[in-house]
Design an enzyme around this catalytic site. Structure first.
Site, mmCIF file in Angstrom:
data_model
loop_
_atom_site.group_PDB
_atom_site.id
_atom_site.type_symbol
_atom_site.label_atom_id
_atom_site.label_comp_id
_atom_site.label_asym_id
_atom_site.label_seq_id
_atom_site.Cartn_x
_atom_site.Cartn_y
_atom_site.Cartn_z
ATOM 1 N N LYS A 13 52.083 35.767 37.916
ATOM 2 C CA LYS A 13 51.536 36.273 36.654
ATOM 3 C C LYS A 13 52.671 36.854 35.805
ATOM 4 O O LYS A 13 53.569 37.515 36.332
ATOM 5 C CB LYS A 13 50.489 37.353 36.952
ATOM 6 C CG LYS A 13 49.692 37.798 35.737
ATOM 7 C CD LYS A 13 48.668 38.885 36.103
ATOM 8 C CE LYS A 13 47.785 39.235 34.905
ATOM 9 N NZ LYS A 13 46.790 40.285 35.208
ATOM 10 N N SER B 229 42.187 39.105 33.315
ATOM 11 C CA SER B 229 43.368 38.671 32.605
ATOM 12 C C SER B 229 44.252 37.680 33.369
ATOM 13 O O SER B 229 45.043 36.971 32.743
ATOM 14 C CB SER B 229 44.213 39.897 32.252
ATOM 15 O OG SER B 229 44.711 40.514 33.428
ATOM 16 N N SER C 155 40.595 41.866 36.839
ATOM 17 C CA SER C 155 41.479 40.800 36.350
ATOM 18 C C SER C 155 41.937 39.785 37.385
ATOM 19 O O SER C 155 42.524 38.761 37.035
ATOM 20 C CB SER C 155 42.718 41.410 35.680
ATOM 21 O OG SER C 155 42.402 41.869 34.388
#
Lengths: 495, 483
Positions: free
Chosen positions: A78, A158, A182
């Site tokens: 990420k 996210s 997320s």
């Protein structure tokens, strides 16, 4: 032999050790998969050269018997993780061009164990969002599409890019971070496993901060065992993070198959919210059935402060964010706009650097911390947060694990909730309470919606009891037998 | 002897409270391992944490906590076993994170007291409100190039103790005495070097005035005053300014002011309306700081004898005057030096030598005790030669000068320079005989009753002996010969 990109991490490790294929081949196939899935926008930075170099080294290490736990396993990271010398921007324009001179603790552990980085995964800007639509690189796209319309769906957020990369077979696993859901929500939307460990289990050092008291790194994988393998490497005390806990890290793989006989499973009544989609209710009932049939003991529990979790979260997280994001001021790194004076430079740099959702949360956060409002908002939210944590503590006197849906919906259309922040926030309703309590949670792909989109069930555990949610998750995974792929409709089970 | 400001309409009382920022003596910063040495090249002592890089996290430096506790104990203050670090949010280029980590509602040290001694010999207790730990900001340099501000982050993250007094001071003198006393205490416990010129101790001064018996007036805060003298001058100026405002029928505005040391004036920096809303909240990167009572006790037991205690002991044990005792304990090194000199000797004599000749010579040479050319043992050796009659006081002073220049022992100087006092009676008699025989008229005069001439004879003998003759022996022998 199946395509290398279809393997689980566990199978890939075994295949590499048996020399059924090389790390170079495994990496090359994944590089091709990344290229082939370009339109999903899962990756915002691709590090193919680094990956190739690392895979050559992995083959050497495997040959010389020095292989690490994840030797040669290609993964996505990420973009919230700082990676040394590799562009790390939290998918925000404000950090455009930022190449950290340091490596986050969690990714360093992964590289030390032999993992291979394919690139940086797309995400909501500064991890603020539930659909990966606030990224400055544009949205990541869910590889799953409704069978009939073929409409583009969001991957959740996210950690959207991470979930997409894993679901689309463009990485064997990925790192994500979870502040209010997320990891778990995108995992649910993309039909993969997402594990948020206990707050303090993994180091936050080197992870770009959103809400410090909530942020936690975790894996996104295609199986529970893979999540356990990843967590084995990612977890652990870090003296550089004062909030990480100096607690022994068990082998998460060892007890995966202990079964659920006698396990007490809590079902919180407050999670039966108004207007929940029937397929979500049905999936939840199905999950309860599976556990019951396997000898689990189902208990109705109450978590009375659940309804306050979302507003509490949307005070605390923005408050912390408003302060955490103050450092993006144009002075030392990232974007700087010229201004007439200091204040003008700040205003212009931040106005241009931050997207709408980030600005909204910075403003909310600034407001709730302001003199005259602090007590009514932030302080009260902290008190409610303690109540929420106590609800869970009390519940865990009677149960070992709590079963809920991961999200109130499946993946919605790209752009659908973008103009309606409140309805976007509501998507976190089932994941936020465990975040506020710092508890571990895992989303297991458990079924498909009538339109053919994946849905997840969430298991919440006691603090630092990832072992129990992993073994319960392993059971759920087996019971649900979720073996379908985004690209093929064969074998899809309709609820 | 109350200090007051005489206005046209009557007298005003002054109320002063001080906030002192003391840089914690520590090799590392408060939340990072970066070094803290003074005077390094700009931006060479900066870790990623101090620069506010993304993803960086603070980790508390245990030495800083220990120093705060030491200081708190030395201020007779309450040590809070749980304290909380908060973020104080504001934007400025030399504040990399956009917030300063400080302690707001739950400081590590609570209420305490500092005893100050005043010139008239009285002493007073000044209350301490709290002491908390916080990180320093960097330094903005505006005057290197026009339209450009440079930022040096060397200071960013350095540990500071903010020591807040109660509004207990009533005169510039008290404020000065408090500041000096506080500095002495900090140096004794080794938590701060107290060097105001280098900025390791800075002071914000809160000043208000009121007519006697009234409640506190509106205060102004004068920021960052960097010497004891300036603090006293700023208070004098500011209190007169406030009295003038009140006497003109206006009211004092609460504001933050700056002291211009070249003009000796204070001027507005920002008004109350412009005051920041710092949006304090507990720093989520740091758990509440918990310390053990046992550890506090351990620190307490390791504290040195503090100046107040030492002063009382010096007065009692060595029969010193309060003034001498005060002078000696004002620096731990002088107190220790004195005690070594006084060991096994006459305390008063030792004190006279240390505060007189020794301090005078140090001052003149621009030296201090640490780099003094002679040791306490050497000074003691010199005093021994006075006590055993080898040297007269005058000779001893001469010997001292040579010692100070060469670093030699008293005995070596006495030997080399032949400065030994003549106590040999025969030798003295020889000199006296010589003087008497060459001044027969004077001897006549003396014998005829002009006894005042005794002094003249003594002087002549001393002169002839080049000052080495023992004056007591000379007196005795002269008396014998003349009568």
């Amino acid at each position: 032999m199946s395509k290398l990109t279809e393997l689980t991490v566990a199978d890939a490790i075994s295949g590499l050790r048996k020399k059924e294929f090389s790390a170079v081949e495994l990496t090359e196939d994944h590089i091709n998969a990344v290229k082939d899935s370009q339109e999903l926008n899962a990756y915002v930075v691709k590090t193919f050269d680094l990956a190739r170099q690392r895979s050559i080294l992995s083959d050497k290490k495997i040959s010389s018997g020095e292989a690490g736990l994840l030797e040669g396993i290609p993964i996505a990271v990420k973009d919230l993780f700082c990676t040394k010398g590799v562009h790390s921007s939290a998918c925000s324009k404000v950090l455009d061009g930022f190449q950290p001179p340091y490596e986050s603790t969690v990714t360093q552990k992964l590289w030390d164990s032999g993992a291979v980085m394919l690139g940086k995964a797309n995400m909501d800007e500064f991890a603020m969002g539930s659909s990966n639509s606030t990224s400055c690189y544009g949205p990541a796209i869910n590889p799953w599409t409704p069978k009939e319309t073929g409409e583009q769906r969001v991957p959740g957020g996210s950690s959207g890019g991470s979930a997409v990369a894993v679901a689309a077979r463009a990485a064997l696993a990925a790192t994500g971070t979870d502040t209010g859901g997320s990891i778990r929500q995108p995992a649910s939307f993309c039909g993969v496993v997402g594990l948020k460990p206990t707050y303090g289990r993994c180091s936050r050092w080197g992870i770009i901060a959103f809400a410090s008291s909530l942020d936690q790194a975790g894996p996104i994988t295609r199986s529970v065992k893979d999540a356990a393998l990843m967590l084995n490497v990612m977890a652990g005390f870090d003296s550089k993070d004062s909030t990480s806990l100096d607690k022994n890290v068990p082998d998460y793989v060892k007890d995966l198959d202990q079964g659920v006989k006698g396990l007490r499973i809590g079902v919180p009544e407050e999670y039966r919210i108004d207007g929940m989609l029937p397929e979500i209710t049905a999936l939840w009932e199905q999950g309860i059935e599976w556990f019951k049939n396997a000898g689990g003991e189902i208990k109705e529990i109450s978590l009375p402060h659940t309804k306050y979790a979302l507003p509490t979260y949307y005070i605390i997280a923005p408050a912390e964010a408003s302060s955490n994001l103050a450092r993006y001021d144009g002075v030392r790194f990232g974007l700087r706009e010229t201004g007439d004076d200091l204040i003008d430079m700040y205003s212009k740099s931040r106005a241009k650097g931050f997207g709408e959702e980030v600005k909204r949360r910075v403003m909310i956060g600034t407001y709730v911390l302001s003199a005259g409002y602090y007590d009514a908002y932030y302080l009260k939210a902290q008190r409610v947060r303690s109540r929420i944590a106590k609800d869970f503590k009390d519940a865990f006197n009677d149960v070992d694990v709590i079963l809920t849906p991961t999200a109130p919906t499946g993946a919605f259309a790209v752009g659908e909730k973008t103009d309606d922040p409140i309805s976007m926030y509501l998507n976190d309703v089932f994941t936020v309470p465990a975040s506020l309590a710092g508890l571990p949670g895992i989303s297991i792909p458990s079924g498909l919606s009538p339109e053919g989109m994946p849905l997840g069930l969430q298991l919440i555990g006691r603090p630092f009891d990832e072992v129990t949610i992993l073994s319960a998750g392993r059971f759920l995974e087996t019971a649900a037998d979720f073996n379908c792929l985004p690209s093929d409709n064969i074998g899809r089970k309709k609820l | 002897m109350t200090y007051c400001i005489q206005g046209n309409s009557g007298q005003f009382e002054l109320v002063v409270g001080l906030e002192v920022h003391a840089q914690v003596k520590s090799k590392a910063k408060l939340f990072s391992g970066a070094p803290t040495e003074y005077g390094a090249e700009p931006n060479t002592q900066v870790s990623f944490i101090d620069a506010g890089m993304p993803g960086m996290l603070p980790v508390i430096n245990e030495v800083a906590i220990e120093q705060a506790v030491r200081t708190g104990l030395a201020l007779n203050a309450k040590i809070n076993l749980t304290s909380i670090f908060d973020r104080k949010n504001y934007f400025y280029p030399d504040l990399p994170c956009g917030y300063q980590i400080s302690q707001y509602l739950d400081p590590i040290v609570g209420e305490g007291t500092v005893e100050i001694d005043l010139k008239d010999g009285s002493s007073r207790n000044i209350g301490i409100e709290r002491l908390h730990l916080e990180m320093d900001a960097g330094k903005s340099i505006h005057d290197l190039r026009p339209n450009v501000t440079h930022v040096d982050l060397n200071r960013s993250g350095i540990a500071l103790m903010e020591i807040v007094s109660k509004p207990d001071m009533r005169s510039p003198e008290e404020a000065g005495a408090y500041l000096r006393k506080l500095r002495t205490i900090l140096r004794y416990v080794g938590s701060c070097d107290g060097n105001m010129e280098q900025g390791s101790m800075r002071c914000d001064v809160n000043v208000s005035v009121r007519r006697p018996g009234e409640k506190y007036g509106t205060r102004c805060e004068i920021k960052n005053v960097n010497s004891v003298r300036f603090v006293m001058r700023a208070i004098e100026y500011e209190s007169k300014r406030q009295v003038d405002i009140i006497e003109e029928g206006n009211s004092v505005d609460q504001e933050t002011r700056l002291f211009d040391s070249s003009k000796g004036e204070t001027r507005t920096m920002r008004s109350k309306e412009e005051a920041h809303d710092y949006r304090y909240f507990p720093d989520p990167d740091l758990l509440p700081l918990k310390i053990e009572q046992d550890w506090v006790n351990e620190i307490k037991n390791s504290l040195p004898e503090l100046p107040d205690v030492l002063k009382k002991r010096f007065i009692k044990q060595y029969s010193l005057t309060p003034y001498d005792a005060e002078v000696l304990v004002s620096e731990q090194s002088s107190a220790m030096f004195f005690e070594t000199v006084a060991h096994g000797r006459d305390g008063k004599l030792a004190a006279n030598w240390v505060t007189g000749e020794f301090f005078g010579a140090l001052n003149k040479a621009n030296l201090n005790i640490v780099n003094s050319p002679i040791t306490a043992h050497q000074l003691g050796g010199l005093i021994d030669r006075v006590s055993d009659g080898t040297l007269s006081v005058r000779l001893a002073k001469e010997v001292f000068e040579f010692m100070f220049l060469s670093g030699s022992d008293a005995d070596v100087v006495i030997e080399e320079k032949g400065l030994k006092q003549v106590t040999d009676v025969d030798e003295i008699h020889t000199i006296i005989d010589k003087i008497l025989s060459s001044n027969t008229e004077k001897v006549e005069e003396f014998r005829n009753g002009k006894v005042k001439l005794m002094g003249w004879f003594v002087g002549q003998v001393m002169k002839e002996s080049q000052g080495k003759a023992n004056p007591a022996a000379v007196n005795k022998a002269l008396k014998e010969k003349l009568t």
